[in-house]
Motif scaffolding. Structure first.
Motif, PDB file in Angstrom:
ATOM      1  N   ASN A 147       6.099  -3.450  -1.834  1.00 37.55           N
ATOM      2  CA  ASN A 147       5.113  -3.290  -2.712  1.00 37.55           C
ATOM      3  C   ASN A 147       3.701  -3.665  -2.248  1.00 37.55           C
ATOM      4  O   ASN A 147       2.712  -3.222  -2.695  1.00 37.55           O
ATOM      5  N   PHE A 148       3.642  -4.692  -1.550  1.00 37.56           N
ATOM      6  CA  PHE A 148       2.396  -5.058  -0.776  1.00 37.56           C
ATOM      7  C   PHE A 148       1.301  -5.341  -1.900  1.00 37.56           C
ATOM      8  O   PHE A 148       0.202  -4.710  -1.734  1.00 37.56           O
ATOM      9  N   GLU A 149       1.569  -6.431  -2.698  1.00 35.73           N
ATOM     10  CA  GLU A 149       0.527  -6.518  -3.646  1.00 35.73           C
ATOM     11  C   GLU A 149      -0.823  -7.161  -3.267  1.00 35.73           C
ATOM     12  O   GLU A 149      -1.753  -7.094  -3.797  1.00 35.73           O
ATOM     13  N   THR A 150      -0.448  -8.119  -2.474  1.00 30.37           N
ATOM     14  CA  THR A 150      -1.527  -8.768  -1.649  1.00 30.37           C
ATOM     15  C   THR A 150      -1.559  -8.697  -0.119  1.00 30.37           C
ATOM     16  O   THR A 150      -0.853  -8.938   0.437  1.00 30.37           O
ATOM     17  N   VAL A 151      -2.899  -8.159   0.317  1.00 26.77           N
ATOM     18  CA  VAL A 151      -3.046  -7.874   1.394  1.00 26.77           C
ATOM     19  C   VAL A 151      -4.438  -8.369   2.289  1.00 26.77           C
ATOM     20  O   VAL A 151      -5.202  -8.225   1.611  1.00 26.77           O
ATOM     21  N   PHE A 172      -4.134   1.451   0.597  1.00 28.43           N
ATOM     22  CA  PHE A 172      -3.905   0.663  -0.181  1.00 28.43           C
ATOM     23  C   PHE A 172      -4.212   1.026  -1.815  1.00 28.43           C
ATOM     24  O   PHE A 172      -3.735   0.373  -2.696  1.00 28.43           O
ATOM     25  N   MET A 175      -1.163   2.356  -3.259  1.00 27.67           N
ATOM     26  CA  MET A 175      -0.157   1.196  -3.463  1.00 27.67           C
ATOM     27  C   MET A 175      -0.358   0.312  -4.412  1.00 27.67           C
ATOM     28  O   MET A 175       0.148  -0.725  -4.818  1.00 27.67           O
ATOM     29  N   ASN A 176      -1.740   0.410  -5.024  1.00 29.90           N
ATOM     30  CA  ASN A 176      -2.332  -0.593  -5.986  1.00 29.90           C
ATOM     31  C   ASN A 176      -2.397  -1.796  -5.398  1.00 29.90           C
ATOM     32  O   ASN A 176      -1.830  -2.891  -6.376  1.00 29.90           O
ATOM     33  N   THR A 177      -2.812  -2.241  -4.379  1.00 30.09           N
ATOM     34  CA  THR A 177      -2.897  -3.456  -3.621  1.00 30.09           C
ATOM     35  C   THR A 177      -4.011  -4.085  -3.944  1.00 30.09           C
ATOM     36  O   THR A 177      -5.283  -3.511  -3.772  1.00 30.09           O
ATOM     37  N   LYS A 178      -4.051  -5.538  -3.959  1.00 30.06           N
ATOM     38  CA  LYS A 178      -4.994  -6.308  -4.092  1.00 30.06           C
ATOM     39  C   LYS A 178      -5.615  -6.792  -2.749  1.00 30.06           C
ATOM     40  O   LYS A 178      -4.632  -7.329  -1.870  1.00 30.06           O
ATOM     41  N   VAL A 179      -6.832  -6.352  -2.166  1.00 30.55           N
ATOM     42  CA  VAL A 179      -7.038  -6.654  -0.791  1.00 30.55           C
ATOM     43  C   VAL A 179      -7.927  -7.740  -0.792  1.00 30.55           C
ATOM     44  O   VAL A 179      -9.188  -7.695  -1.262  1.00 30.55           O
ATOM     45  N   ASP A 240       1.072 -10.605   1.339  1.00 29.43           N
ATOM     46  CA  ASP A 240       2.530  -9.657   1.527  1.00 29.43           C
ATOM     47  C   ASP A 240       2.330  -8.960   2.872  1.00 29.43           C
ATOM     48  O   ASP A 240       3.353  -8.728   3.456  1.00 29.43           O
TER      49      ASP A 240
END
Length: 277
Positions: A147-151, A172, A175-179, A240
């Motif tokens: 899921n890679f929520e936090t990158v 990202f 993926m709806n990722t927080k960067v 993540d």
């Protein structure tokens, strides 16, 4: 994300990569291109001698059978998977396959390396990272959360990093990722004041995005090496995954200067995604 390449050498680490690719393929309805490269000499493949030709044919068939058996995994059911066999172990060929099939991502399993072995021998993963024009995801275990929520995106905010940043942002966002963006300030000739760093970051986002909306997500850390700074910051925020631009230096330029992206990919326990500058 439509096509994912996974180089297979039958090791447990290539299976980690295959498991990760399977999760992503199911999530994004993507095709997996399972790539195996034989270690066959040019002499054996082109020999006119009958015995040599028979040996080559035997090893090719044996490898094909082993590859077919390796891909008979329960977790691969309902996944579109295409096996590809190349007869030479040339790591630039991974990028050639990526271009031919319009692949979006390469996933590599890696055990990492350290010390003199790493310096003189390197690893298969490093070679792929060095040659690939598309993003490479490096994984080191089979149980990662895709899921890679936090990158953490680590860079020096130079203009060279704008292209990798834009490519990473596209992935990202889907993926709806927080960067989190991190700049590592070093206590040597590369040291910069807070104002110098901030001016560089302002210039970066102005040229890349046309706005400064992501300035709030930038973090400045101090450490003795860029690698240590990135890894320590990632651990602190519970990331993540780590994302890094890489020059993919080759030859003497790589030997003397190295690549921070490759070093992080080699030593981090977290998954690392590299983007070619």
């Amino acid at each position: 994300m439509k096509k994912i390449i996974v180089p297979i050498d039958f090791s447990e680490h290539s299976e980690y990569a295959l498991r990760t690719a399977t999760k992503l393929a199911k999530k994004y309805n993507a095709e997996i291109l399972a790539l195996h490269m034989l270690e066959m000499s040019d002499l054996m493949l082109t020999a006119s001698d009958g015995l040599q030709y028979e040996k080559a044919s035997f090893f090719i068939k044996l490898s094909e059978q082993k590859f077919e058996q390796f891909l008979k995994k329960d977790y691969l059911k309902d996944v579109h998977i295409t096996p590809i066999i190349k007869h030479f172990k040339v790591f630039s060929e991974v990028d050639d396959v990526a271009k031919k099939h319009h692949a979006d991502l390469i996933i590599m399993g890696s055990h990492g390396a350290s010390g003199m072995k790493e310096f003189f021998v390197g690893s298969n993963t490093e070679r792929v990272v060095r040659n690939a024009e598309i993003p490479v995801l490096v994984v080191k275990n089979k149980g990662i959360d895709i899921n890679f929520e936090t990158v953490v995106f680590a860079c020096d905010f130079s203009e060279d990093c704008i292209k990798p940043y834009i490519n990473a942002s596209k992935i990202f966002e889907k993926m709806n990722t927080k960067v989190y963006f991190v700049y590592v300030n070093l206590p040597n000739e590369h040291f910069q004041s807070s104002i110098e760093i901030e001016n560089k970051v302002v210039n970066f986002f102005t040229k890349a995005d046309g706005n400064l909306d992501k300035m709030k997500d930038v973090h400045y850390v101090s450490d003795y090496t860029v690698e240590d700074g990135v890894l320590n910051f990632s651990l602190k925020i519970g990331a993540d995954m780590i994302a890094v631009p890489t020059h993919g230096k080759k030859g003497l330029a790589h030997f003397f200067q190295g690549s921070i992206g490759e070093d992080i990919a080699n030593h981090a326990n977290l998954p690392v995604m590299t983007f070619k500058i």
